[in-house]
Design a protein around this motif. Sequence first.
Motif, PDB file in Angstrom:
ATOM      1  N   LYS A  41      11.775  14.949   4.827  1.00  0.00           N
ATOM      2  CA  LYS A  41      10.621  14.059   4.879  1.00  0.00           C
ATOM      3  C   LYS A  41      10.623  13.415   6.261  1.00  0.00           C
ATOM      4  CE  LYS A  41       8.872   9.919   2.461  1.00  0.00           C
ATOM      5  NZ  LYS A  41       9.171   8.980   1.356  1.00  0.00           N
ATOM      6  N   ILE A  42       9.547  13.624   7.014  1.00  0.00           N
ATOM      7  CA  ILE A  42       9.503  13.118   8.381  1.00  0.00           C
ATOM      8  C   ILE A  42       9.366  11.597   8.362  1.00  0.00           C
ATOM      9  CG2 ILE A  42       8.219  13.094  10.553  1.00  0.00           C
ATOM     10  CD1 ILE A  42       9.782  15.632  10.126  1.00  0.00           C
ATOM     11  N   GLU A  43      10.354  10.929   8.947  1.00  0.00           N
ATOM     12  CA  GLU A  43      10.336   9.470   9.040  1.00  0.00           C
ATOM     13  C   GLU A  43       9.634   9.000  10.310  1.00  0.00           C
ATOM     14  OE1 GLU A  43      11.270   7.718   6.578  1.00  0.00           O
ATOM     15  OE2 GLU A  43      12.323   9.238   5.410  1.00  0.00           O
ATOM     16  N   ALA A  44       9.775   9.768  11.380  1.00  0.00           N
ATOM     17  CA  ALA A  44       9.105   9.447  12.646  1.00  0.00           C
ATOM     18  C   ALA A  44       9.057  10.712  13.489  1.00  0.00           C
ATOM     19  CB  ALA A  44       9.835   8.339  13.405  1.00  0.00           C
ATOM     20  N   ALA A  45       7.960  10.868  14.218  1.00  0.00           N
ATOM     21  CA  ALA A  45       7.823  11.966  15.173  1.00  0.00           C
ATOM     22  C   ALA A  45       7.259  11.375  16.458  1.00  0.00           C
ATOM     23  CB  ALA A  45       6.905  13.053  14.633  1.00  0.00           C
ATOM     24  N   THR A  46       8.009  11.480  17.541  1.00  0.00           N
ATOM     25  CA  THR A  46       7.538  10.948  18.813  1.00  0.00           C
ATOM     26  C   THR A  46       6.803  12.034  19.588  1.00  0.00           C
ATOM     27  OG1 THR A  46       9.850  11.253  19.503  1.00  0.00           O
ATOM     28  CG2 THR A  46       9.091   9.013  19.172  1.00  0.00           C
ATOM     29  N   VAL A  47       5.822  11.598  20.360  1.00  0.00           N
ATOM     30  CA  VAL A  47       4.999  12.537  21.123  1.00  0.00           C
ATOM     31  C   VAL A  47       5.695  12.858  22.435  1.00  0.00           C
ATOM     32  CG1 VAL A  47       2.759  12.944  22.194  1.00  0.00           C
ATOM     33  CG2 VAL A  47       2.912  11.606  20.069  1.00  0.00           C
ATOM     34  N   ARG A 351       3.260   2.483  17.119  1.00  0.00           N
ATOM     35  CA  ARG A 351       3.311   3.414  16.003  1.00  0.00           C
ATOM     36  C   ARG A 351       1.905   3.743  15.513  1.00  0.00           C
ATOM     37  NH1 ARG A 351       7.317   0.675  17.011  1.00  0.00           N
ATOM     38  NH2 ARG A 351       9.468   1.085  16.367  1.00  0.00           N
ATOM     39  N   TYR A 352       1.747   4.981  15.044  1.00  0.00           N
ATOM     40  CA  TYR A 352       0.441   5.474  14.619  1.00  0.00           C
ATOM     41  C   TYR A 352       0.579   6.243  13.309  1.00  0.00           C
ATOM     42  CZ  TYR A 352      -0.645   4.628  19.542  1.00  0.00           C
ATOM     43  OH  TYR A 352      -0.797   4.044  20.776  1.00  0.00           O
ATOM     44  N   PRO A 353      -0.386   6.094  12.409  1.00  0.00           N
ATOM     45  CA  PRO A 353      -0.386   6.952  11.223  1.00  0.00           C
ATOM     46  C   PRO A 353      -0.810   8.371  11.618  1.00  0.00           C
ATOM     47  CG  PRO A 353      -2.393   5.649  11.270  1.00  0.00           C
ATOM     48  CD  PRO A 353      -1.546   5.175  12.428  1.00  0.00           C
ATOM     49  N   LEU A 354      -0.609   9.302  10.721  1.00  0.00           N
ATOM     50  CA  LEU A 354      -0.893  10.706  11.010  1.00  0.00           C
ATOM     51  C   LEU A 354      -2.350  10.913  11.415  1.00  0.00           C
ATOM     52  CD1 LEU A 354       0.887  13.236  10.921  1.00  0.00           C
ATOM     53  CD2 LEU A 354       0.000  13.680   8.624  1.00  0.00           C
ATOM     54  N   GLU A 355      -3.254  10.151  10.802  1.00  0.00           N
ATOM     55  CA  GLU A 355      -4.684  10.311  11.095  1.00  0.00           C
ATOM     56  C   GLU A 355      -5.028   9.938  12.536  1.00  0.00           C
ATOM     57  OE1 GLU A 355      -4.006  10.023   6.843  1.00  0.00           O
ATOM     58  OE2 GLU A 355      -3.414   8.737   8.522  1.00  0.00           O
ATOM     59  N   GLN A 356      -4.152   9.222  13.201  1.00  0.00           N
ATOM     60  CA  GLN A 356      -4.399   8.818  14.586  1.00  0.00           C
ATOM     61  C   GLN A 356      -3.567   9.627  15.582  1.00  0.00           C
ATOM     62  OE1 GLN A 356      -3.847   4.568  14.848  1.00  0.00           O
ATOM     63  NE2 GLN A 356      -5.520   4.117  13.430  1.00  0.00           N
ATOM     64  N   ALA A 357      -3.176  10.833  15.177  1.00  0.00           N
ATOM     65  CA  ALA A 357      -2.369  11.670  16.061  1.00  0.00           C
ATOM     66  C   ALA A 357      -3.105  11.999  17.349  1.00  0.00           C
ATOM     67  CB  ALA A 357      -1.971  12.957  15.336  1.00  0.00           C
ATOM     68  N   THR A 358      -4.393  12.278  17.263  1.00  0.00           N
ATOM     69  CA  THR A 358      -5.163  12.594  18.472  1.00  0.00           C
ATOM     70  C   THR A 358      -5.226  11.378  19.385  1.00  0.00           C
ATOM     71  OG1 THR A 358      -6.484  14.200  17.238  1.00  0.00           O
ATOM     72  CG2 THR A 358      -7.355  13.448  19.363  1.00  0.00           C
ATOM     73  N   VAL A 375       4.112   7.896  12.426  1.00  0.00           N
ATOM     74  CA  VAL A 375       4.814   7.576  11.175  1.00  0.00           C
ATOM     75  C   VAL A 375       3.986   8.200  10.054  1.00  0.00           C
ATOM     76  CG1 VAL A 375       5.843   5.742   9.783  1.00  0.00           C
ATOM     77  CG2 VAL A 375       5.537   5.414  12.243  1.00  0.00           C
ATOM     78  N   PRO A 376       4.281   9.450   9.673  1.00  0.00           N
ATOM     79  CA  PRO A 376       3.387  10.217   8.802  1.00  0.00           C
ATOM     80  C   PRO A 376       3.126   9.612   7.445  1.00  0.00           C
ATOM     81  CG  PRO A 376       4.925  11.677   9.905  1.00  0.00           C
ATOM     82  CD  PRO A 376       5.396  10.277  10.169  1.00  0.00           C
ATOM     83  N   HIS A 377       4.057   8.845   6.907  1.00  0.00           N
ATOM     84  CA  HIS A 377       3.881   8.308   5.555  1.00  0.00           C
ATOM     85  C   HIS A 377       3.285   6.906   5.557  1.00  0.00           C
ATOM     86  CE1 HIS A 377       6.006  11.627   3.515  1.00  0.00           C
ATOM     87  NE2 HIS A 377       6.697  11.677   4.646  1.00  0.00           N
ATOM     88  N   ALA A 378       2.904   6.420   6.722  1.00  0.00           N
ATOM     89  CA  ALA A 378       2.323   5.083   6.827  1.00  0.00           C
ATOM     90  C   ALA A 378       0.809   5.166   6.928  1.00  0.00           C
ATOM     91  CB  ALA A 378       2.883   4.351   8.045  1.00  0.00           C
ATOM     92  N   THR A 379       0.154   4.079   6.590  1.00  0.00           N
ATOM     93  CA  THR A 379      -1.279   3.959   6.788  1.00  0.00           C
ATOM     94  C   THR A 379      -1.543   3.129   8.033  1.00  0.00           C
ATOM     95  OG1 THR A 379      -1.471   1.917   5.500  1.00  0.00           O
ATOM     96  CG2 THR A 379      -1.609   4.005   4.293  1.00  0.00           C
ATOM     97  N   ALA A 380      -2.786   3.109   8.476  1.00  0.00           N
ATOM     98  CA  ALA A 380      -3.132   2.334   9.669  1.00  0.00           C
ATOM     99  C   ALA A 380      -2.786   0.864   9.501  1.00  0.00           C
ATOM    100  CB  ALA A 380      -4.628   2.498   9.974  1.00  0.00           C
TER     101      ALA A 380
END
Length: 385
Positions: A41-47, A351-358, A375-380
Amino acid sequence: MSIETVPKTSRAAVLTAHGEPLEIRELPIPTELEPGALLVKIEAATVCGSDLHLWDGSLAGSQALSLPVIPGHEMVGSVVRIGEGAERDTFGQPLRAGDRICFTHASCNQCEHCRLDNQPTLCANRQYYMFTSCAEAPYLVGGFAEYCYVFPNSGRVKVPDEVPTEWASAASCALRTVVHSFDRIGRLNPWETVVIQGSGPLGLFATALADHLGAERVITIGAPEDRLKIATSFGATDIVSIADAPEPRDRIDAVRGLLGGRGADVVFEFSGARTAFTEGLGMIKEGGRYMVTGQIDGPGKEVPVRPGFITRQQLTIMGTWSGHIAEYRKALQFMRNTRRRYDFGTLVPHRYPLEQATEALTRMRAQQDIKPVLVPHATAAQVST
């Protein structure tokens, strides 16, 4: 072995066309794991800068890929499923439910580079995260997702308890690449001067590592000003601002001016700038060493070089590509051991939710963020940007 209840699908931010917004898709989560594989389960992914180049298409010259893909190759995941034979990390530590790990691209362990040369980052059959199509199993092969599949041949290492998740994620590409570069260049002596070209994540990590290893003088070149302030806090004895030295000749003169007309003993290129290589050659003293790490191949990247200059100056020039599991572990140990000396959190404040990856990619390209954190499991509402 299944450890906890896992949904049937995972959201992922998917690249379907270069330069276009990432598309949020629901992808299948594999229910069967190959021997040696894990599901995390991805806890954090840095760009990473490579994610930017993947997004805009400029990585096409260095690595084949077939869209759609999930960007992201520096991430921390907590273990949720364990395949047969995958009960320990690469260094023999047992893996249990919830353990945080960093993990590598997967080298084949069979080719000449893997077996004979001991250079698995050059593996001819390497499986890459972010370059592997997500249109077929195991689907979840990039960090910009809620879950990720850890290939059977991927190295994996537990994250020390003292290292925050976001720091560890940044270590899993930027810092491990820096560690690999320092390993290849050889020992730094306390009487040597070091130039760091670039004040992005790699350059800032390199500044801290050069300082920690005891270089007499560390000169960091880059911009903008806030990054140069971090470089100073990370141990740079001198900085050269691109704003004050906008042309290559200006930067060469600035470095040599700081060193009394001489060049540096060691120069590290972490900027990725087209002119950086020839600039670096102008900053090295006779008999010096040059490590080139930030460059990517492709059209328009050619620069003129006089080979006779390298001969006459008796320079040692090397390159570094990526890093393997030993560098991951060393990077995490460095963070754990120096966490009170260097505030690595200054590199990952947003930090950004998955929907804000762009948006995260866009802000990094505009140098508004040094290293955004998804932070894929977080909301905005649950993250601060």
